[in-house]
Design a protein around this motif. Structure first.
Motif, PDB file in Angstrom:
ATOM      1  N   ARG A 200      -3.174  -4.831  -8.128  1.00  0.00           N
ATOM      2  CA  ARG A 200      -4.104  -5.721  -7.427  1.00  0.00           C
ATOM      3  C   ARG A 200      -3.693  -5.972  -5.979  1.00  0.00           C
ATOM      4  NH1 ARG A 200      -7.308  -8.892 -11.092  1.00  0.00           N
ATOM      5  NH2 ARG A 200      -6.981  -8.182 -13.227  1.00  0.00           N
ATOM      6  N   GLY A 201      -2.782  -5.162  -5.460  1.00  0.00           N
ATOM      7  CA  GLY A 201      -2.338  -5.342  -4.085  1.00  0.00           C
ATOM      8  C   GLY A 201      -1.028  -6.101  -4.019  1.00  0.00           C
TER       9      GLY A 201
ATOM     10  N   PRO B  41       0.822  -1.224   0.000  1.00  0.00           N
ATOM     11  CA  PRO B  41       0.000   0.000   0.000  1.00  0.00           C
ATOM     12  C   PRO B  41       0.852   1.269   0.000  1.00  0.00           C
ATOM     13  CG  PRO B  41      -0.928  -1.606   1.506  1.00  0.00           C
ATOM     14  CD  PRO B  41       0.395  -2.162   1.056  1.00  0.00           C
ATOM     15  N   LEU B  42       2.000   1.214   0.680  1.00  0.00           N
ATOM     16  CA  LEU B  42       2.894   2.364   0.693  1.00  0.00           C
ATOM     17  C   LEU B  42       3.536   2.578  -0.671  1.00  0.00           C
ATOM     18  CD1 LEU B  42       4.342   4.564   2.362  1.00  0.00           C
ATOM     19  CD2 LEU B  42       6.052   2.848   2.961  1.00  0.00           C
ATOM     20  N   LEU B  43       3.999   1.490  -1.303  1.00  0.00           N
ATOM     21  CA  LEU B  43       4.648   1.605  -2.597  1.00  0.00           C
ATOM     22  C   LEU B  43       3.667   1.978  -3.708  1.00  0.00           C
ATOM     23  CD1 LEU B  43       7.127  -1.414  -2.471  1.00  0.00           C
ATOM     24  CD2 LEU B  43       7.665   1.015  -2.265  1.00  0.00           C
ATOM     25  N   ARG B  44       2.432   1.586  -3.580  1.00  0.00           N
ATOM     26  CA  ARG B  44       1.435   1.988  -4.587  1.00  0.00           C
ATOM     27  C   ARG B  44       1.251   3.488  -4.597  1.00  0.00           C
ATOM     28  NH1 ARG B  44      -3.881  -1.607  -4.052  1.00  0.00           N
ATOM     29  NH2 ARG B  44      -4.466  -0.378  -5.863  1.00  0.00           N
ATOM     30  N   ARG B  45       1.297   4.088  -3.422  1.00  0.00           N
ATOM     31  CA  ARG B  45       1.156   5.541  -3.338  1.00  0.00           C
ATOM     32  C   ARG B  45       2.447   6.253  -3.721  1.00  0.00           C
ATOM     33  NH1 ARG B  45      -1.629   4.089   1.415  1.00  0.00           N
ATOM     34  NH2 ARG B  45       0.198   4.581   2.685  1.00  0.00           N
ATOM     35  N   CYS B  46       3.577   5.623  -3.400  1.00  0.00           N
ATOM     36  CA  CYS B  46       4.862   6.287  -3.639  1.00  0.00           C
ATOM     37  C   CYS B  46       5.909   5.262  -4.077  1.00  0.00           C
ATOM     38  CB  CYS B  46       5.303   7.032  -2.379  1.00  0.00           C
ATOM     39  SG  CYS B  46       6.698   8.126  -2.653  1.00  0.00           S
TER      40      CYS B  46
ATOM     41  N   ILE C 217       6.503  -0.566 -11.564  1.00  0.00           N
ATOM     42  CA  ILE C 217       6.308  -0.941 -10.166  1.00  0.00           C
ATOM     43  C   ILE C 217       4.883  -0.635  -9.719  1.00  0.00           C
ATOM     44  CG2 ILE C 217       6.995  -0.401  -7.797  1.00  0.00           C
ATOM     45  CD1 ILE C 217       9.838   0.122  -8.942  1.00  0.00           C
ATOM     46  N   ARG C 218       4.396   0.535 -10.083  1.00  0.00           N
ATOM     47  CA  ARG C 218       3.022   0.902  -9.690  1.00  0.00           C
ATOM     48  C   ARG C 218       2.019  -0.072 -10.292  1.00  0.00           C
ATOM     49  NH1 ARG C 218       3.029   6.116 -10.812  1.00  0.00           N
ATOM     50  NH2 ARG C 218       3.065   6.869  -8.667  1.00  0.00           N
ATOM     51  N   GLU C 219       2.235  -0.462 -11.552  1.00  0.00           N
ATOM     52  CA  GLU C 219       1.329  -1.404 -12.209  1.00  0.00           C
ATOM     53  C   GLU C 219       1.436  -2.788 -11.578  1.00  0.00           C
ATOM     54  OE1 GLU C 219      -1.520  -2.858 -14.959  1.00  0.00           O
ATOM     55  OE2 GLU C 219      -1.019  -0.876 -14.146  1.00  0.00           O
TER      56      GLU C 219
END
Length: 308
Positions: free
Chosen positions: A216-217, A174-179, A210-212
């Motif tokens: 899906r978590g 969740p942290l890496l998805r945001r940043c 990385i974001r992609e």
């Protein structure tokens, strides 16, 4: 002199429904009518990673097809999967795209998946390449040479898989998805990698991939880490196809001792040692070489009438 190629966006993206009902996502790069090469992306990454090699593939007349592994990007998770399930997913994608024979290229964490294809799809593979591939994690020397973050990650996945799933699924991802930029300092850990990761185009491509990957978590990433640390379900010594393997002398993500150990176990391995490169500088600076060698290997192995 090495020629650098800028990353590009996919020229085509799509999904297919597999026989078990799961969705598999993929992207295509390079030459639309070229000889097909299936690209096994690294970890944690996605189909978009192949954009870094797209221009080099195009220059050598190759059609680069990059599927998302289960739980990454556009692909549904497969909770009970093994490494040897991946070749069957790839077979279905090749059939959907009406591709008979093809080459495979496995990069970093995609290496074990390319190797699984060499054991399970040998009759359809014309050529194979591995770039800084992760090997079986039974070589203590290789793990000791890894930078601390990855060494700790594999230790947790080996000893505490439930904790690994929690850390990735509930905290880290969740942290890496945001940043996703938070991961980059952990990646540029060798001197040759630093100028590569700092290039705006490469940096942007890595962040997008990385974001992609975490669309899906994080459960897919946690599952993959655990799979790396368990028995792969096949023997490297049973691989009979020629394999080109590139590894870098300054790599602290997948240290060179791992590449050397892989080559010793694969009877048809042809090593390409790059003493002055790191993990990411190898993939960027030598992209033209990877696809030139694969193109030549495909020509040697098969008649042009086999393609597309």
């Amino acid at each position: 002199m090495k020629k650098s190629f800028a990353p590009t966006a996919p020229r085509n993206e799509g999904t297919i429904q597999l026989k078990d009902g799961r969705t598999l996502g993929y992207a295509e790069f390079g030459a639309s009518d070229g000889m097909p090469v299936f690209y096994c992306h690294g970890f944690p990454s996605s189909r978009l990673e192949a954009g870094i090699g797209s221009a080099a593939a195009l220059a050598h007349g190759l059609r680069l097809i990059a599927p998302d592994r289960p739980g990454f990007g556009l692909s549904d998770a497969a909770p009970q999967r093994t490494l040897l399930d991946w070749p069957q997913d790839l077979r279905q994608l090749a059939d959907h795209l009406r591709i008979g024979r093809f080459a495979v290229l496995g990069v970093s964490g995609g290496g074990p998946y390319a190797l699984a294809c060499l054991t399970a799809l040998s009759e359809r593979i014309s050529a194979a390449g591995l770039v800084a591939p992760l090997g079986p994690l039974d070589e203590e020397m290789g793990q000791r040479a890894m930078q601390p973050f990855f060494r700790l990650t594999f230790f947790l996945a080996t000893r505490f898989p439930i904790l690994t799933t929690f850390l990735y699924g509930q905290l880290l991802v969740p942290l890496l998805r945001r940043c996703p930029t938070l991961l980059l300092p952990l990646l540029r850990t060798s001197h040759p990698d630093m100028p590569v990761v700092r290039r705006p185009a490469i940096r942007a491509a890595m962040i997008a991939s990385i974001r992609e990957a975490f669309r899906r978590g994080g459960r897919g990433a946690a599952q993959e880490l655990i799979l790396y640390t368990r028995s792969w379900g096949f023997s490297l010594r049973d691989i009979g196809l020629p394999v080109h393997l590139w590894y870098a002398g300054q790599d602290v993500t997948v240290p060179p001792v791992i590449g050397k150990a892989l080559c010793e176990r694969i009877s048809g391995c042809q090593p390409h040692y790059c003493p002055d490169e790191g993990h990411f500088s190898l993939a960027y600076a030598h992209a033209g070489e990877f696809f030139r060698v694969l193109h030549q290997a495909i020509i040697r192995a098969s008649s042009l009438s086999d393609y597309p």
